[in-house]
Write a protein that holds these residues in place. Sequence first.
Motif, PDB file in Angstrom:
ATOM      1  N   VAL A  42      43.827  48.653  32.785  1.00  0.00           N
ATOM      2  CA  VAL A  42      43.441  47.338  33.301  1.00  0.00           C
ATOM      3  C   VAL A  42      44.026  47.106  34.690  1.00  0.00           C
ATOM      4  O   VAL A  42      43.358  46.562  35.582  1.00  0.00           O
ATOM      5  CB  VAL A  42      43.908  46.229  32.326  1.00  0.00           C
ATOM      6  CG1 VAL A  42      43.644  44.850  32.930  1.00  0.00           C
ATOM      7  CG2 VAL A  42      43.200  46.365  31.001  1.00  0.00           C
ATOM      8  N   ASP A  43      45.288  47.527  34.894  1.00  0.00           N
ATOM      9  CA  ASP A  43      45.934  47.336  36.201  1.00  0.00           C
ATOM     10  C   ASP A  43      45.181  48.077  37.300  1.00  0.00           C
ATOM     11  O   ASP A  43      45.086  47.590  38.436  1.00  0.00           O
ATOM     12  CB  ASP A  43      47.375  47.839  36.140  1.00  0.00           C
ATOM     13  CG  ASP A  43      48.219  47.054  35.155  1.00  0.00           C
ATOM     14  OD1 ASP A  43      48.672  45.967  35.512  1.00  0.00           O
ATOM     15  OD2 ASP A  43      48.385  47.532  34.020  1.00  0.00           O
ATOM     16  N   ALA A  44      44.647  49.246  36.979  1.00  0.00           N
ATOM     17  CA  ALA A  44      43.902  50.017  37.974  1.00  0.00           C
ATOM     18  C   ALA A  44      42.618  49.293  38.368  1.00  0.00           C
ATOM     19  O   ALA A  44      42.255  49.256  39.557  1.00  0.00           O
ATOM     20  CB  ALA A  44      43.577  51.405  37.426  1.00  0.00           C
ATOM     21  N   PHE A  45      41.934  48.700  37.388  1.00  0.00           N
ATOM     22  CA  PHE A  45      40.701  47.971  37.706  1.00  0.00           C
ATOM     23  C   PHE A  45      41.006  46.715  38.517  1.00  0.00           C
ATOM     24  O   PHE A  45      40.215  46.318  39.379  1.00  0.00           O
ATOM     25  CB  PHE A  45      39.946  47.626  36.419  1.00  0.00           C
ATOM     26  CG  PHE A  45      39.132  48.774  35.879  1.00  0.00           C
ATOM     27  CD1 PHE A  45      37.834  48.994  36.311  1.00  0.00           C
ATOM     28  CD2 PHE A  45      39.679  49.650  34.962  1.00  0.00           C
ATOM     29  CE1 PHE A  45      37.088  50.063  35.830  1.00  0.00           C
ATOM     30  CE2 PHE A  45      38.946  50.727  34.472  1.00  0.00           C
ATOM     31  CZ  PHE A  45      37.651  50.937  34.910  1.00  0.00           C
ATOM     32  N   ASN A  95      39.490  46.006  42.246  1.00  0.00           N
ATOM     33  CA  ASN A  95      38.782  44.786  42.640  1.00  0.00           C
ATOM     34  C   ASN A  95      39.445  44.113  43.842  1.00  0.00           C
ATOM     35  O   ASN A  95      38.775  43.489  44.673  1.00  0.00           O
ATOM     36  CB  ASN A  95      38.740  43.806  41.457  1.00  0.00           C
ATOM     37  CG  ASN A  95      37.407  43.070  41.401  1.00  0.00           C
ATOM     38  OD1 ASN A  95      36.357  43.666  41.639  1.00  0.00           O
ATOM     39  ND2 ASN A  95      37.456  41.779  41.114  1.00  0.00           N
ATOM     40  N   LYS A  96      40.771  44.270  43.953  1.00  0.00           N
ATOM     41  CA  LYS A  96      41.487  43.690  45.086  1.00  0.00           C
ATOM     42  C   LYS A  96      41.133  44.427  46.370  1.00  0.00           C
ATOM     43  O   LYS A  96      41.035  43.815  47.443  1.00  0.00           O
ATOM     44  CB  LYS A  96      42.995  43.761  44.822  1.00  0.00           C
ATOM     45  CG  LYS A  96      43.834  43.075  45.892  1.00  0.00           C
ATOM     46  CD  LYS A  96      45.312  43.136  45.543  1.00  0.00           C
ATOM     47  CE  LYS A  96      46.159  42.460  46.624  1.00  0.00           C
ATOM     48  NZ  LYS A  96      47.610  42.529  46.298  1.00  0.00           N
ATOM     49  N   TYR A  97      40.931  45.744  46.285  1.00  0.00           N
ATOM     50  CA  TYR A  97      40.595  46.528  47.483  1.00  0.00           C
ATOM     51  C   TYR A  97      39.115  46.384  47.820  1.00  0.00           C
ATOM     52  O   TYR A  97      38.756  46.140  48.976  1.00  0.00           O
ATOM     53  CB  TYR A  97      40.946  48.005  47.273  1.00  0.00           C
ATOM     54  CG  TYR A  97      40.860  48.817  48.545  1.00  0.00           C
ATOM     55  CD1 TYR A  97      41.987  48.999  49.346  1.00  0.00           C
ATOM     56  CD2 TYR A  97      39.658  49.368  48.978  1.00  0.00           C
ATOM     57  CE1 TYR A  97      41.921  49.718  50.527  1.00  0.00           C
ATOM     58  CE2 TYR A  97      39.577  50.080  50.159  1.00  0.00           C
ATOM     59  CZ  TYR A  97      40.714  50.253  50.927  1.00  0.00           C
ATOM     60  OH  TYR A  97      40.638  50.955  52.109  1.00  0.00           O
ATOM     61  N   ILE A  98      38.249  46.544  46.825  1.00  0.00           N
ATOM     62  CA  ILE A  98      36.806  46.383  47.050  1.00  0.00           C
ATOM     63  C   ILE A  98      36.500  44.896  46.877  1.00  0.00           C
ATOM     64  O   ILE A  98      35.982  44.446  45.857  1.00  0.00           O
ATOM     65  CB  ILE A  98      35.986  47.240  46.055  1.00  0.00           C
ATOM     66  CG1 ILE A  98      36.437  48.696  46.102  1.00  0.00           C
ATOM     67  CG2 ILE A  98      34.489  47.147  46.352  1.00  0.00           C
ATOM     68  CD1 ILE A  98      36.182  49.408  47.411  1.00  0.00           C
ATOM     69  N   VAL A 144      39.915  40.674  33.899  1.00  0.00           N
ATOM     70  CA  VAL A 144      39.365  41.816  34.625  1.00  0.00           C
ATOM     71  C   VAL A 144      37.867  41.956  34.356  1.00  0.00           C
ATOM     72  O   VAL A 144      37.075  42.219  35.268  1.00  0.00           O
ATOM     73  CB  VAL A 144      40.112  43.118  34.239  1.00  0.00           C
ATOM     74  CG1 VAL A 144      39.363  44.338  34.754  1.00  0.00           C
ATOM     75  CG2 VAL A 144      41.514  43.105  34.793  1.00  0.00           C
ATOM     76  N   LEU A 145      37.456  41.780  33.089  1.00  0.00           N
ATOM     77  CA  LEU A 145      36.036  41.894  32.747  1.00  0.00           C
ATOM     78  C   LEU A 145      35.194  40.864  33.491  1.00  0.00           C
ATOM     79  O   LEU A 145      34.045  41.122  33.862  1.00  0.00           O
ATOM     80  CB  LEU A 145      35.852  41.722  31.239  1.00  0.00           C
ATOM     81  CG  LEU A 145      36.162  42.949  30.362  1.00  0.00           C
ATOM     82  CD1 LEU A 145      36.126  42.572  28.883  1.00  0.00           C
ATOM     83  CD2 LEU A 145      35.196  44.079  30.637  1.00  0.00           C
ATOM     84  N   SER A 146      35.760  39.712  33.702  1.00  0.00           N
ATOM     85  CA  SER A 146      34.996  38.638  34.352  1.00  0.00           C
ATOM     86  C   SER A 146      34.964  38.772  35.871  1.00  0.00           C
ATOM     87  O   SER A 146      34.073  38.237  36.529  1.00  0.00           O
ATOM     88  CB  SER A 146      35.583  37.274  33.970  1.00  0.00           C
ATOM     89  OG  SER A 146      36.918  37.163  34.479  1.00  0.00           O
ATOM     90  N   GLU A 147      35.937  39.482  36.444  1.00  0.00           N
ATOM     91  CA  GLU A 147      36.056  39.527  37.901  1.00  0.00           C
ATOM     92  C   GLU A 147      35.646  40.853  38.537  1.00  0.00           C
ATOM     93  O   GLU A 147      35.227  40.869  39.692  1.00  0.00           O
ATOM     94  CB  GLU A 147      37.507  39.224  38.306  1.00  0.00           C
ATOM     95  CG  GLU A 147      37.957  37.811  37.980  1.00  0.00           C
ATOM     96  CD  GLU A 147      39.403  37.575  38.379  1.00  0.00           C
ATOM     97  OE1 GLU A 147      40.056  38.569  38.814  1.00  0.00           O
ATOM     98  OE2 GLU A 147      39.881  36.437  38.262  1.00  0.00           O
ATOM     99  N   CYS A 148      35.785  41.968  37.801  1.00  0.00           N
ATOM    100  CA  CYS A 148      35.587  43.289  38.412  1.00  0.00           C
ATOM    101  C   CYS A 148      34.114  43.600  38.653  1.00  0.00           C
ATOM    102  O   CYS A 148      33.302  43.645  37.713  1.00  0.00           O
ATOM    103  CB  CYS A 148      36.214  44.370  37.529  1.00  0.00           C
ATOM    104  SG  CYS A 148      36.110  46.024  38.257  1.00  0.00           S
TER     105      CYS A 148
END
Length: 788
Positions: free
Chosen positions: A585-588, A592-595, A640-644
């Motif tokens: 989860v931390d990787a996703f 999302n923070k980078y992309i 994460v599911l809602s934002e990525c």
Amino acid sequence: MAAAPAAGSGAGRGRRAAATVAAWGGWGGRPRPGNILLQLRQGQLTGRGLARAVQFTETFLTERDKQSKWSGIPQLLLKLYATSHLHSDFVECQNILKEISPLLSMEAMAFVTEERKLTQETTYPNTYIFDLFGGVDLLVEILMRPTISIRGQKLKISDEMSKDCLSILYNTCVCTEGVTKRLAEKNDFVIFLFTLMTSKKTFLQTATLIEDILGVKKEMIRLDEVPNLSSLVSNFDQQQLANFCRILAVTISEMDTGNDDKHTLLAKNAQQKKSLSLGPSAAEINQAALLSIPGFVERLCKLATRKVSESTGTASFLQELEEWYTWLDNALVLDALMRVANEESEHNQGASEENGLPHTSTRTQLPQSMKIMHEIMYKLEVLYVLCVLLMGRQRNQVHRMIAEFKLIPGLNNLFDKLIWRKHSASALVLHGHNQNCDCSPDITLKIQFLRLLQSFSDHHENKYLLLNNQELNELSAISLKANIPEVEAVLNTDRSLVCDGKRGLLTRLLQVMKKEPAESSFRFWQARAVESFLRGTTSYADQMFLLKRGLLEHILYCIVDSECKSRDVLQSYFDLLGELMKFNVDAFKRFNKYINTDAKFQVFLKQINSSLVDSNMLVRCVTLSLDRFENQVDMKVAEVLSECRLLAYISQVPTQMSFLFRLINIIHVQTLTQENVSCLNTSLVILMLARRKERLPLYLRLLQRMEHSKKYPGFLLNNFHNLLRFWQQHYLHKDKDSTCLENSSCISFSYWKETVSILLNPDRQSPSALVSYIEEPYMDIDRDFTEE
């Protein structure tokens, strides 16, 4: 290679020359020189007629030499025959060899250095004439005289004479096409050559000739046929052992046929079946023979990890360099070494004269740059041998020994000063190359080092030896904070065998990886080496260790911001990104923070969709992660599911169907390789997850509709049916290891097998069978895999 000169024109001339031979009973008439050479060549090929200088009179050879400019080589060979009989003391024989040698060596040197300025008068190269008049066969006979016994006593020849014979043979091989192949066919001679390596005086010449011969030999030599192999190798000093590794590189690697078809899984499977009936290959037998030699791997590890200051002394090194200069295989390397040596010598001499001090000769003072290059050339060969052994049948045995003899911490200590050292202003490169050429020793050493790390880490618990004690403690702390059990392999790691210093080898690799220029050829190998550390059962602690060091951001920068164009580098980065993000989860969140913009995300998708063969492993990892996240009840996961963006994109059924359709369409049974078979397994992962959700019939029905929309009903599902039949033959074979599929997907192999069986069900009434979605007129599911 130099082509043999034209040997006459027309069959009529050949017949006339043959008639002259028959009439005169030898060459006593006045045929043209071209005809003589034609007859000699025919004699060599057929074993009949003229083949040696001894079949001519000296008067005739002398007369013809005046016209043909043969440099007196045929007459010298005539004398060599006369002075090399069994009862000769070989003194005169050696004197003749001393006359012949310079005639060939200068020609060979010019040939290799591409300064082929043969004089206008010379119609035929000296090496060609030497071979044509039987010189090669005669030297083979002379060299093998020690194998003959007279009255119970074996004949002996001096090391100096053997050295001259070997030198002449090698020069002839270099310049005259076909000589090396002819020597390679003399198996007894090739085996005999190994015995000449017992003498230090003839070692380098023998080793170089053997390496060239083995390079063209059709069948691999078996080391267990070499007399007293264990004693021979055990008595080598470290320099000899390093040079011997050049020969081993040819004898322990499986022979490559050069045919692309042999690289398909169909061909490999057929070859494996054939090999099972034939027993171990020659390469496997040779690997086992080497591993049975006491202390062999330990000595290789010492060679690989010794520092430059621990290498050979100046005097012995200079002697070896002088030997190298006469051995053209190393002449180009020496060319670079000597150039730098001269530059440094001139600089030192100038400084000494300014200070009024006497300068030291380069024969007694060895430049540091030359020492470094010398050590690099040695380590290249040693690392290659260790790498091949690590990938062989005795992998676990080699792993244990490499760990025990501290190869990894030794390489860690050499990383900055030798392996990844900064180039000096006077860069050492090979003749005809530049500093960034992949052929340069510096670059080749780096690539070989990275390949070794990849082989060492891949699916083996010893991979944690790449860390130091502090970094191992960090892994434990990550597991403790996440409230998950520590990885058993970390707990079992012998702390006395790990890296020392402030950073372990993996961390050092990450540091240079992030600094690597965009166009660097190292990017591919660096990514492969790091990915191998993550392969196997997914470890959250391993992923977080790398995420904390900014690896994910570096990969995304390379894929998106630098818009990498290299397919190989992109594939290695996608594979690494998939392993780094899988189930994490931390990787996703970091992704999302980078992309963080639609524009960046579209660039990322463009890179993925540009080649699914390269990116499918990432698609697989994201699909598997999405499936796991959807079945977890956790606020962090829900966020994460809602934002990525990436998870949202993959969750859409049209997206999954687009990937599935293309993955199946870009591969066929006849074109499956180790590289693209992942496309088949990724398509199966998508369908296995659909089956879990009882949506398999829906996905098959959508594939059928997509076929019809493309106006080719049946073409995709027939292909998929054939691919799955092959999958069963390939993965259900008893020698196949299914744990890789289980570890990469966290789906039991039994579920893989069940899903494939359901899809191949011949019952057309089954809603989960492929045949239910192929209309009868388009059915083509029983094609033989070998058909094309």
